[in-house]
Design an enzyme around this catalytic site. Sequence first.
Site, PDB file in Angstrom:
ATOM      1  N   ARG A 119      16.801  31.333  55.582  1.00 50.33           N
ATOM      2  CA  ARG A 119      18.187  30.898  55.260  1.00 50.33           C
ATOM      3  C   ARG A 119      18.209  30.196  53.898  1.00 50.33           C
ATOM      4  NH1 ARG A 119      21.421  26.227  57.158  1.00 50.33           N
ATOM      5  NH2 ARG A 119      23.618  26.881  56.916  1.00 50.33           N
ATOM      6  N   ASP A 160       6.264  17.253  56.599  1.00 50.40           N
ATOM      7  CA  ASP A 160       7.488  17.553  57.291  1.00 50.40           C
ATOM      8  C   ASP A 160       6.967  17.588  58.694  1.00 50.40           C
ATOM      9  OD1 ASP A 160       6.141  19.881  57.734  1.00 50.40           O
ATOM     10  OD2 ASP A 160       7.607  20.946  56.800  1.00 50.40           O
ATOM     11  N   LYS A 207      10.200  13.697  51.290  1.00 44.43           N
ATOM     12  CA  LYS A 207       9.602  15.134  51.412  1.00 44.43           C
ATOM     13  C   LYS A 207       9.750  15.934  50.271  1.00 44.43           C
ATOM     14  CE  LYS A 207       9.605  19.493  53.403  1.00 44.43           C
ATOM     15  NZ  LYS A 207      10.610  20.464  53.672  1.00 44.43           N
TER      16      LYS A 207
END
Length: 406
Positions: free
Chosen positions: A185, A298, A279
């Site tokens: 995505r 993560d 992050k």
Amino acid sequence: LMAKHAVLSSASHLWRSIRCAKSELSLDLTLACGQSFRWRQTAEGHWTGVMSGHVWTLTQTDDTLWYHVYTKQDKKTTGQERKISVSDAVKKEETGETGEGVKDAVKKEKERRSVGASGRSSEEEMLRDYFQLDVKLGDLYSKWGAADCHFKHIADIFTGVRMLRQDPTECLFSFICTSNNHISRIQGMVERLCQALGTPLCHLDQTSYHDFPTLSALADSRVEARLRDLGFGYRARFLQQSAAQILDTHGPRWLQGLRSVPYQQACDALRTLPGVGIKVANCVCLMALDKSEAVPIDTHVWQIAKRDYNFAAGKEQKTITDKLHKDIGDFFRELWGPYAGWAHSVLFCADLKKFQSLKEESSVQQLKRERGSSARGKQIKREHNETVTLKTHKKTKLSIKKEKGT
């Protein structure tokens, strides 16, 4: 005629090469593991993407990295056709057949060849810089494997995972798109961003390639609404505001300048931008700002730390706080050393669903090897027993002969 994606087997004279073993760089792993979102497989083992304002197709054989750079197309000729005509023109000129019309093109091609013979072309330099080929990955893998037996096991399957050295603007704004998102995505988003705001570069097989947008294109006040229409959601505001803040507060060279400041300082500076958490800041530090010790954490990396390294701190927590991020990063930095971010990317890559088949294949091969060595062991034992039996039989026959002779 429509220009097509280059394939090494069909037009090898259009390609140039760099000596580079697959153990030092695996294109299939490095370009698909979520560092850059601009590369697509356009034929088996062939990757096409945009880097340094050019469209490239890359492929590799065991000890060679091959690259083809597309020239900008004009209305009459496709980039590929022009490259063929230039190469042909050089050959013709060498045999005295060239007319006046292509002298400039021939001169440029000859210069390119002479640079290739005496040193490195600018395109080769771009590739070497992008893949950081001066860093000896095999040596790093050996060090990490010696310090960490779990890494050693993974490294045997996932060789050649390198860190890219990306353009800081592209890296930052791509990673702002990654929050609550997955790789395919994100690729779609980054592609739409480039199509909407980037300069067109070339058109191949019905695919148009655009450069990454400039900071000023991203900072335009109309960008947020346009990106919301393209499905960026809340990220649209972060993209526009971060670009505007960089230009208004720091200037266009600021991101590039963060390459020369210490890791923590660069990380803190990035975090002043809208949509940039710890992050994302670490990803940009590692993948664009030369901070090889940056370890982006993560939920995947946290799971790896708990599952494979018995990392106990923060077990009860549901989210990754700044402190937990630092603690896990420090744990891996102590284990792997100054290139900890590179080692982390190997494990991250190995944990991606798309590469699980590699682990399964490796397990099957290992089982075959074990069965093979077991079968070979049995065969050796059987041969040994047969030899012993034969020797005993010969000795018995000899002693019988002796007895008969006496």
